[in-house]
Design a protein around this motif. Structure first.
Motif, PDB file in Angstrom:
ATOM      1  N   CYS A 101       0.839  -1.208   0.000  1.00  0.00           N
ATOM      2  CA  CYS A 101       0.000   0.000   0.000  1.00  0.00           C
ATOM      3  C   CYS A 101       0.869   1.252   0.000  1.00  0.00           C
ATOM      4  N   GLU A 102       1.879   1.277   0.870  1.00  0.00           N
ATOM      5  CA  GLU A 102       2.789   2.421   0.947  1.00  0.00           C
ATOM      6  C   GLU A 102       3.568   2.571  -0.349  1.00  0.00           C
ATOM      7  N   LEU A 103       4.024   1.454  -0.907  1.00  0.00           N
ATOM      8  CA  LEU A 103       4.817   1.475  -2.139  1.00  0.00           C
ATOM      9  C   LEU A 103       4.025   2.079  -3.296  1.00  0.00           C
ATOM     10  N   VAL A 104       2.762   1.665  -3.440  1.00  0.00           N
ATOM     11  CA  VAL A 104       1.917   2.170  -4.530  1.00  0.00           C
ATOM     12  C   VAL A 104       1.655   3.666  -4.366  1.00  0.00           C
ATOM     13  N   HIS A 105       1.342   4.074  -3.154  1.00  0.00           N
ATOM     14  CA  HIS A 105       1.053   5.496  -2.931  1.00  0.00           C
ATOM     15  C   HIS A 105       2.285   6.361  -3.162  1.00  0.00           C
ATOM     16  N   LEU A 106       3.451   5.884  -2.762  1.00  0.00           N
ATOM     17  CA  LEU A 106       4.682   6.642  -3.017  1.00  0.00           C
ATOM     18  C   LEU A 106       4.922   6.796  -4.513  1.00  0.00           C
ATOM     19  N   ALA A 107       4.679   5.731  -5.267  1.00  0.00           N
ATOM     20  CA  ALA A 107       4.866   5.790  -6.712  1.00  0.00           C
ATOM     21  C   ALA A 107       3.946   6.830  -7.341  1.00  0.00           C
ATOM     22  N   ILE A 108       2.705   6.839  -6.909  1.00  0.00           N
ATOM     23  CA  ILE A 108       1.732   7.799  -7.449  1.00  0.00           C
ATOM     24  C   ILE A 108       2.139   9.223  -7.090  1.00  0.00           C
ATOM     25  N   GLN A 109       2.564   9.424  -5.842  1.00  0.00           N
ATOM     26  CA  GLN A 109       2.974  10.762  -5.399  1.00  0.00           C
ATOM     27  C   GLN A 109       4.174  11.283  -6.178  1.00  0.00           C
ATOM     28  N   GLY A 111       4.695  10.698  -9.321  1.00  0.00           N
ATOM     29  CA  GLY A 111       4.344  10.875 -10.717  1.00  0.00           C
ATOM     30  C   GLY A 111       4.448   9.643 -11.592  1.00  0.00           C
ATOM     31  N   TYR A 112       4.650   8.466 -10.996  1.00  0.00           N
ATOM     32  CA  TYR A 112       4.717   7.250 -11.800  1.00  0.00           C
ATOM     33  C   TYR A 112       3.315   6.801 -12.203  1.00  0.00           C
TER      34      TYR A 112
END
Length: 323
Positions: A101-109, A111-112
């Protein structure tokens, strides 16, 4: 839990002790207890037939009988922990446990663009699937991505549905547009070529049927599909005519979507309304762009797109190759 090995062992022993109390209360005999583990072993061997054939695992790996304790209702805890320890070492070596969950949100933040791939078909969904027991144990519609990854629905921008140019099924369950045996065999192939319709793991032959717009529309609705990729169009190359199921007729009522009363899907009087389209009768496997396709193949795709958009909440677009 598995990464903290000592803690895991303590938790595991407590959990097994709780389960043993339950099995003791059932009054199982030694023979009944042994039979449970023998049956589990047989089921695992059947389920993993393909992996066994490829030599990736051995039957000894699937032998559950070693996990049974000497007394009925008890477990061989040390043997069970050996199996978990092997998994612990592999996972620890690859360092592949993280907070997804943290990994996905970091990626989105940062710009990935994040792509999420679902498994199994929409109609195998635990809640919205066809009929128990013909469903799986998880949420297979697009909303399952939110549940499984801890992301909100507002983060999902595109929902891409993947559909074959016809329909297939493995196992039991209603199949209104099933083809006749001769046509299905021609579509299925012999299992020697990539793309032939046999289960990837079990090797079971898949049942084949004509495109069912009722099932397809419902799948699009349940997942909020915006774009569709149609695969295996070339499997229809040799057919002179191609049938398309456009609606179900049950007890005098016309259905464009699968009925909420799932028993109706198994009504022996269910009739499918078909439209027959001309085939293209040529090899399209080398086509790279939309214009390369024969006119009949393009018209087939355009017709499917029209069907999917009947009573659609949002417009649905079928991808055009090379466009």
């Amino acid at each position: 839990d598995l990464m903290d090995w000592e803690r895991f062992c303590d938790l595991f022993r407590k959990r097994v002790a709780e389960k043993e109390k339950v099995f003791h209360s059932m009054g199982l005999t030694s023979e009944e207890w042994s039979l449970i583990f023998e049956q589990l072993t047989e089921k695992e061997i059947v389920a993993n037939k393909r992996l066994l054939e490829l030599g990736l695992i051995s039957k000894e790996d699937l032998d559950y009988t070693r996990f049974a304790g000497e007394l009925p209702g008890t477990f061989n805890v040390e043997e069970m922990l050996k199996a978990y320890l092997a998994a612990h070492r592999v996972i620890d070596e690859y360092r592949c446990i993280t907070d997804v969950c943290e990994l996905v949100h970091l990626a989105i933040q940062h710009g990935y663009r994040v792509g999420v791939e679902g498994a199994q078909g929409a109609h195998l969904d635990l809640v919205f699937g066809t009929i128990p027991p013909y469903v799986t144990s998880s949420r297979t519609i697009a909303g399952g991505a939110c549940i499984g990854l801890g992301i909100g629905p507002t983060l999902i921008r595109i929902v891409r549905g993947i559909m074959k140019a016809y329909i297939t099924r493995v196992g039991n369950g209603p199949f209104p547009t099933r083809m006749d045996d001769e046509t299905a065999a021609a579509i299925r192939g012999g299992g020697e070529t990539i793309g032939d319709e046999f289960g990837a793991t079990t090797g079971r032959p898949r049942d084949c049927g004509w495109f069912d717009a009722v099932i397809a529309r419902t799948g699009c609705r349940l997942s909020g599909v915006t774009n569709v990729t149609v695969t295996k169009l070339d499997k229809l190359d040799r057919l002179t005519e191609i049938q398309v199921g456009v609606a179900w007729n049950i007890q005098g009522e016309k259905f464009l979507f699968t009925p909420a009363d799932s028993a109706l899907a198994e009504d022996p009087n269910l009739e499918v309304t078909y439209v027959v389209l001309p085939g293209w009768q040529q090899d399209i496997s080398g086509c790279k762009t939309w214009k390369d396709l024969p006119q009949e193949a393009r018209e087939y795709i355009e017709y499917l797109e029209m069907l999917l958009n009947q009573q659609a909440t949002e417009p649905i677009v079928i991808d055009r190759i090379g466009v």
